[in-house]
Design a protein around this motif. Sequence first.
Motif, PDB file in Angstrom:
ATOM      1  N   LEU A 144       0.827  -1.210   0.000  1.00 34.39           N
ATOM      2  CA  LEU A 144       0.000   0.000   0.000  1.00 34.39           C
ATOM      3  C   LEU A 144       0.860   1.258   0.000  1.00 34.39           C
ATOM      4  O   LEU A 144       0.518   2.248  -0.659  1.00 34.39           O
TER       5      LEU A 144
ATOM      6  N   SER B 208       0.790   3.849  -3.060  1.00 36.50           N
ATOM      7  CA  SER B 208       0.371   5.221  -2.774  1.00 36.50           C
ATOM      8  C   SER B 208       1.309   6.227  -3.425  1.00 36.50           C
ATOM      9  O   SER B 208       0.875   7.245  -3.981  1.00 36.50           O
TER      10      SER B 208
ATOM     11  N   GLN C 260      -4.442  -1.049  -5.687  1.00 34.99           N
ATOM     12  CA  GLN C 260      -4.436  -0.354  -4.400  1.00 34.99           C
ATOM     13  C   GLN C 260      -5.771  -0.538  -3.682  1.00 34.99           C
ATOM     14  O   GLN C 260      -5.811  -0.741  -2.464  1.00 34.99           O
ATOM     15  N   THR C 261      -6.861  -0.498  -4.442  1.00 38.82           N
ATOM     16  CA  THR C 261      -8.192  -0.691  -3.858  1.00 38.82           C
ATOM     17  C   THR C 261      -8.341  -2.108  -3.299  1.00 38.82           C
ATOM     18  O   THR C 261      -8.863  -2.306  -2.190  1.00 38.82           O
TER      19      THR C 261
ATOM     20  N   GLN D 143      -6.232  -2.470  -0.217  1.00 39.56           N
ATOM     21  CA  GLN D 143      -6.835  -1.709   0.885  1.00 39.56           C
ATOM     22  C   GLN D 143      -7.988  -2.482   1.506  1.00 39.56           C
ATOM     23  O   GLN D 143      -8.142  -2.534   2.736  1.00 39.56           O
TER      24      GLN D 143
ATOM     25  N   ARG E 272       1.140   1.551   8.343  1.00 43.54           N
ATOM     26  CA  ARG E 272       0.903   1.889   6.945  1.00 43.54           C
ATOM     27  C   ARG E 272       1.231   3.360   6.675  1.00 43.54           C
ATOM     28  O   ARG E 272       1.900   3.691   5.696  1.00 43.54           O
TER      29      ARG E 272
ATOM     30  N   THR F  69       4.221   4.792   4.406  1.00 43.04           N
ATOM     31  CA  THR F  69       3.849   5.665   3.296  1.00 43.04           C
ATOM     32  C   THR F  69       4.673   6.942   3.328  1.00 43.04           C
ATOM     33  O   THR F  69       5.168   7.412   2.287  1.00 43.04           O
TER      34      THR F  69
END
Length: 589
Positions: A38, A42, A79-80, A83, A149, A153
């Motif tokens: 993720l 991102s 990514q969806t 997630q 996360r 990120t």
Amino acid sequence: MTKKKENIFDFVLFKRLFEYIKPYKGVFFGLLLLVVLLAVFSAATPYITKYAIDDSIAARASKGFLFYILLMLGVLVLQTIFQLLFIYYAAWLGQNLVMDVRVKLFNHLLRFKMKYYDNSSVGVLITRSVTDMERIADIFGQGLFMIFRDLLTMIVVFGVMVYINWRLSLIVFVMLPILLYATRIFQKYMKRAFEEVRNEVSNLNSFVQERITGMKILQLFTREDLEYKKFKEINERHKKGWVKTVWYNSIFFPLADLVSSVSIGLVAWYGGLSVVLDGIVSQGDLIAFIMFIPMLFRPLRQIADKFNTLQMGMVAATRVFKVIDTTSQIDDTGTHVADHFKGNIQFDNIHFSYVEDEVVLKGVSFKVNAGDTVAIVGATGAGKSTIINLLNRFYEINDGAILVDGINIKDVTLPSLRTQIAVVLQDVFLFADTILNNITLNNPEITEEDVFQAAKDIGIHDFIMSLPNGYNYNVKERGVMLSSGQRQLISFLRAYVTNPSILVLDEATSSVDSYSEQLIQNATDKITKGRTSIVIAHRLATVKKADKIIVMDAGKIVEQGTHDELLKKENGYYKNLYEVQFLQEETIV
């Protein structure tokens, strides 16, 4: 005197929580992998956008533009999906972990001494077992992994920003320490606020639980207005605790937005001038950085928010583990498994106190022969009920020994000891369940046929069958659907159906109707026949039938003997008690 440094995160406590993750370590490491993916995905979107702008839009060339759009679409889809998996399994892990902790806590509570419950608030224990458990689940479902996360990120975004353009990165990083410092201060004060909130939640639960349980007393003595005022005071303290958290949030989050907006403004100003004047910054760099800045500052803002959840969970975990770490169990070190007792009981010089230095029993000694019924009489507070508690090892004696069939009860395994001793208490407790389940307590070894036959033996089968649904009648919480006499009859049957070796009765019939009293008396005669019985006697009939009467006063045995023997003692304690209490009853009858 120096003030002890306050840690905003308890790593020792978290390490202990981590022990409960071991059965689910596959899911745990899978979540860590999702955290990494993720974070990478991102940062990928702004990075792809930079090249789409520089290679196609700024260059006024359509070649390759479709590739960047499709690549960006693929990144967003993945990514969806990641997630979705991340949110689901983080919550799944939290709920499984808290289920294990809750089971361990309840198992621990089941084995506490009665003294622990004497000194503990039911409302507080309910808070620990229910509300605090949900906060612990949030540590993993909404706190810890979310923080991991967001931190990862930020690290990935930080690296990509420096790689793209270190000059623009420098502008952003100059603003970052301001927000980092504000975040640390925010976390420190939020931890204090949440500890205050949890304290007030426990107080609120305790107050409400006790008042609802004792509602009849409050209304009988018209205490509604006074209790209403007390509740308002407790509720006000609870509100103030939450308002503190709102106040800290209202300061921090606008500050975080301000720092982020100023950073975007500075990048737009410097980057825009560079694009126009010297070309050090490309159009793609500028757009990418405008996308990156919220991705760098928003996780930090979210970390502070999730840290609130984490802090509440850690505070809750501290309270739960405090209960789990409490050592208040009866030491079950016995090795003798009692399949059956003959019923010879001996109390040898027993000294006992519920509270230190407040002695309740002072050298109590007596013997009960197998099959005999012994009545214990005396004024309130003489120590009668304490004898019942000690025989079942609900409390540990200070000195002396209690023997059953010549064996010290400390040498008998606790489950087998209590299985062979059935107790009918004065304060009958029934669960919100059927009569059948209240009798068997869901013991699979006791069949419906056993219950029916036992009920017929002691003469209460017809009474139960007269109720709606008979044995399947739900008595509701604490048996409120039954009268006190009916509850007493159910408790007699519950004791009788286990076929105990020893029976202990706190025979309470003072507040029941004559019909129920007759049923109870008949049940008492049946249940005590041929079985060693100790009865705290409230009625003359039971006292006169006893093989021995033990008379207690102020924690000591002052007289022992049969009814006729004790009446022959001039100015004897029992004789005076008989003339004051029991003789009046006999006259009325």
